[in-house]
Design an enzyme around this catalytic site. Structure first.
Site, PDB file in Angstrom:
ATOM      1  N   GLU A  59       0.824  -1.205   0.000  1.00  0.00           N
ATOM      2  CA  GLU A  59       0.000   0.000   0.000  1.00  0.00           C
ATOM      3  C   GLU A  59       0.862   1.260   0.000  1.00  0.00           C
ATOM      4  O   GLU A  59       0.516   2.264  -0.625  1.00  0.00           O
ATOM      5  CB  GLU A  59      -0.925  -0.009   1.219  1.00  0.00           C
ATOM      6  CG  GLU A  59      -1.832  -1.229   1.330  1.00  0.00           C
ATOM      7  CD  GLU A  59      -2.824  -1.357   0.186  1.00  0.00           C
ATOM      8  OE1 GLU A  59      -2.873  -0.464  -0.681  1.00  0.00           O
ATOM      9  OE2 GLU A  59      -3.540  -2.363   0.147  1.00  0.00           O
ATOM     10  N   HIS A  62       1.892   2.131  -3.537  1.00  0.00           N
ATOM     11  CA  HIS A  62       0.843   2.852  -4.257  1.00  0.00           C
ATOM     12  C   HIS A  62       0.876   4.335  -3.881  1.00  0.00           C
ATOM     13  O   HIS A  62       0.859   5.215  -4.751  1.00  0.00           O
ATOM     14  CB  HIS A  62      -0.535   2.292  -3.887  1.00  0.00           C
ATOM     15  CG  HIS A  62      -0.884   0.989  -4.530  1.00  0.00           C
ATOM     16  ND1 HIS A  62      -0.843   0.790  -5.895  1.00  0.00           N
ATOM     17  CD2 HIS A  62      -1.331  -0.175  -3.992  1.00  0.00           C
ATOM     18  CE1 HIS A  62      -1.226  -0.448  -6.164  1.00  0.00           C
ATOM     19  NE2 HIS A  62      -1.530  -1.056  -5.030  1.00  0.00           N
TER      20      HIS A  62
END
Length: 256
Positions: A59, A62
């Site tokens: 995550e 990203h």
């Protein structure tokens, strides 16, 4: 003028993440040294901790890519702290992937952080943001399997070797599933900027159900068999034998 994206606290590594890393390190040491009387418990904690660390890095990749692509809001949202509790979909990003590992030994991809796509210009940047997460899993898989294909495991305790093999399996499955061009997964996010507006509008309602669709299809025995044959082939190419991953899964599921 200082923006929220550049406040020091927005990028400070979370104590929650550091705690998970510490648990992973301590239990990894316990597996390596044989300190724990029940190696299965130590393997469970080590692999689960390392898996959560990889989800956080997924995550983070990203968010970090989005930051450099123009979305400064990721700092304010806490995505750069690696704190799993700050993700938009903590249930999808952390809890469900861990449950699926416990249930079936599948590295299920999690829900992505919320990126304000309107702040980002250029189709390549949008594609790169989506690709950054699964590429993290690829790098994690390479790191886990490096001792195998470098023949650097002589004298390594069996429990640690098997735990590392099972962790590698999780990373390979996560990378492969994430790259599927299914709405709601990163693979679709990579190709979405290159699709026509009409196609995107038609596919958009399916995004919330993409992950459920993948899970349902994997429950079909024939599909599941083919899927894990592919995974075994990839792992063999990286020097990991199937029996090592299966033995690692057996140790991981110590309660059986």
């Amino acid at each position: 003028m200082t923006t929220t994206a550049f406040r020091r606290g927005d990028r400070r590594i979370s104590p929650v993440f550091l705690g998970i890393v510490a648990v992973t390190a301590v239990t990894g040491w316990a597996v390596w040294t044989g300190f724990a009387e029940q190696p299965g418990v130590a393997v469970f904690l080590f692999v689960t901790g390392a898996w959560v660390v990889s989800l956080c890095l997924h995550e983070y990749a990203h968010a970090r890519t989005a930051l450099h692509s123009g979305d400064l809001s990721v700092g304010e949202k806490g995505y750069l702290t690696l704190n799993p509790l700050r993700y938009t979909h903590a249930l999808l990003s952390i809890v469900l992937p861990v449950i699926f590992v416990i249930m079936g030994g599948i590295g299920l991809p999690g829900g992505a952080v919320f990126i304000e796509r309107g702040r980002i210009r250029g189709r390549w940047r949008h594609s790169l943001i989506s690709a950054a997460g699964p590429l993290t899993n690829v790098l994690f898989a390479v790191a886990c399997t490096a001792p195998f294909w470098l023949d650097a495991l002589d004298g390594t305790p069996g429990a640690f070797r098997y735990a590392l093999a099972f962790l590698a399996l999780l990373q390979v499955t996560a990378a492969l599933l994430n790259f599927l061009p299914v709405p709601g997964l990163d693979g679709y996010g990579i190709i979405e900027p290159w699709l026509s507006y009409g196609v995107r509008r038609q596919v958009e309602p399916l995004a919330p159900f993409g992950l459920l669709l993948v899970f349902a299809v994997l429950w079909i025995p024939s599909v599941n068999g083919v899927f894990f044959d592919v995974i075994d082939t990839v792992l063999r190419g990286l020097g990991v034998a199937p029996y090592e991953t299966y033995r690692g899964q057996d140790l991981y599921r110590f309660w059986q």
